[in-house]
Enzyme design. Structure first.
Site, PDB file in Angstrom:
ATOM      1  N   GLY A 136     -36.086   8.203  -2.652  1.00 60.58           N
ATOM      2  CA  GLY A 136     -34.926   7.824  -3.449  1.00 60.58           C
ATOM      3  C   GLY A 136     -34.281   6.510  -3.048  1.00 60.58           C
ATOM      4  O   GLY A 136     -33.105   6.277  -3.323  1.00 60.58           O
ATOM      5  N   LYS A 137     -35.066   5.619  -2.418  1.00 61.71           N
ATOM      6  CA  LYS A 137     -34.521   4.310  -2.024  1.00 61.71           C
ATOM      7  C   LYS A 137     -34.009   3.523  -3.206  1.00 61.71           C
ATOM      8  O   LYS A 137     -32.958   2.890  -3.132  1.00 61.71           O
ATOM      9  CB  LYS A 137     -35.602   3.467  -1.321  1.00 61.71           C
ATOM     10  CG  LYS A 137     -36.105   3.977  -0.016  1.00 61.71           C
ATOM     11  CD  LYS A 137     -37.029   2.974   0.652  1.00 61.71           C
ATOM     12  CE  LYS A 137     -38.176   2.520  -0.222  1.00 61.71           C
ATOM     13  NZ  LYS A 137     -39.085   3.605  -0.617  1.00 61.71           N
ATOM     14  N   LYS A 179     -36.112  -6.831  -4.268  1.00 63.94           N
ATOM     15  CA  LYS A 179     -37.217  -5.978  -3.833  1.00 63.94           C
ATOM     16  C   LYS A 179     -38.171  -6.811  -2.991  1.00 63.94           C
ATOM     17  O   LYS A 179     -38.610  -7.881  -3.416  1.00 63.94           O
ATOM     18  CB  LYS A 179     -37.943  -5.401  -5.057  1.00 63.94           C
ATOM     19  CG  LYS A 179     -39.075  -4.441  -4.727  1.00 63.94           C
ATOM     20  CD  LYS A 179     -38.582  -3.085  -4.302  1.00 63.94           C
ATOM     21  CE  LYS A 179     -39.759  -2.139  -4.070  1.00 63.94           C
ATOM     22  NZ  LYS A 179     -39.330  -0.809  -3.616  1.00 63.94           N
ATOM     23  N   ASP A 198     -38.609  -1.287  -9.986  1.00 65.57           N
ATOM     24  CA  ASP A 198     -37.406  -0.921  -9.229  1.00 65.57           C
ATOM     25  C   ASP A 198     -36.235  -1.833  -9.555  1.00 65.57           C
ATOM     26  O   ASP A 198     -35.076  -1.389  -9.569  1.00 65.57           O
ATOM     27  CB  ASP A 198     -37.692  -0.958  -7.728  1.00 65.57           C
ATOM     28  CG  ASP A 198     -38.602   0.183  -7.287  1.00 65.57           C
ATOM     29  OD1 ASP A 198     -38.914   1.055  -8.131  1.00 65.57           O
ATOM     30  OD2 ASP A 198     -39.006   0.206  -6.111  1.00 65.57           O
ATOM     31  N   GLY A 229     -41.846   1.818   0.482  1.00 66.81           N
ATOM     32  CA  GLY A 229     -42.234   2.888   1.388  1.00 66.81           C
ATOM     33  C   GLY A 229     -41.338   2.933   2.608  1.00 66.81           C
ATOM     34  O   GLY A 229     -40.168   2.569   2.558  1.00 66.81           O
TER      35      GLY A 229
END
Length: 239
Positions: free
Chosen positions: A14-15, A37, A57, A125
């Site tokens: 859930g980053k 990102k 993202d 990750g």
């Protein structure tokens, strides 16, 4: 101009949600904030142009912030390195026959710092994911000296993974800014109320003993129907 690095104890923790919700909360405090990102894999190709799309993202961040894509998104300043293979970045870069230059990422961050009060830089990750064959994610963050925000959850095994991540942060001499507990895995088969409550209690107490200057935050369980409508409470001195 603050840069905070957001990582997690594992993938699918859930980053991205946490990053977007932090950005939204900072905006509500009147702070000029943008998300970035580090690198994104699993990005689709635009069928019309044949070019790589904007990082997924980054799109999610803007949806959570309730703002449109920004010029710095459209020119890829917020995520230049995007790859099609949904894998560890070092493999995705290799399969794309590409070269990832960390100096360019640093330059992009510095450009964003000139326009915003805070930059939230989300990793890919966990902390020790290899970005290239030679460099781990945490190696790069240690070179830059960015404070780290770590996202965790209550699924079985999270305590071990959280403490290992904290040890890695400490070993690099980095500052632990915050730990964010995400309820994303509350309904998973390996999670129940006893595990969730015990994990929260243990990690809060561990943080209070060993990292008294860091923040403990909890996010509500998210659903697709609430994207962009949830809130995350941040202390006024968070940045």
């Amino acid at each position: 101009m603050s840069v905070l690095f957001i990582s997690g104890i594992d993938t699918d923790i859930g980053k991205t949600y946490a990053t977007g919700m932090m950005a939204k909360a900072l905006m509500q405090q009147g702070i000029s904030v943008i998300t970035q990102k580090l690198v994104q894999t699993g990005v689709s190709i635009d069928s019309a142009s044949g070019k790589m799309n904007i990082a997924d993202d980054i799109v999610t961040h803007r949806q959570l912030m309730n703002i449109p894509l920004q010029p710095c998104d459209l020119d890829f300043t917020t995520c230049l390195y995007r790859y099609e293979k949904p894998a560890s970045p070092h493999l995705s870069v290799k399969l794309a026959n590409a070269v990832l230059d960390f100096k360019i990422i640093t330059k992009s961050t510095q450009q964003l710092q000139q326009s915003y009060d805070a930059v939230l830089l989300e990793g890919a990750g966990g902390l020790l994911v290899p970005i290239t064959e030679q460099l781990l994610t945490l190696d790069y963050i240690a070179e830059q000296g960015y404070p780290v925000i770590l996202v965790t959850s209550g699924r079985l095994g999270s305590i071990n993974h959280t403490l290992l991540s904290l040890e890695a942060i400490k070993a690099r001499g980095l500052t632990l800014h915050s730990v964010i507990y995400n309820h994303i895995h509350d309904s998973a088969a390996q999670t129940d109320d006893e595990i969730t409550n015990s994990t929260i209690d243990y990690l809060k107490n561990y943080l209070a003993r060993h990292y008294p200057n860091s923040y403990w935050l909890q996010m509500a369980q998210q659903t697709n129907s609430t994207i962009g409508n949830d809130s995350l409470a941040l202390p006024p001195d968070f940045i």
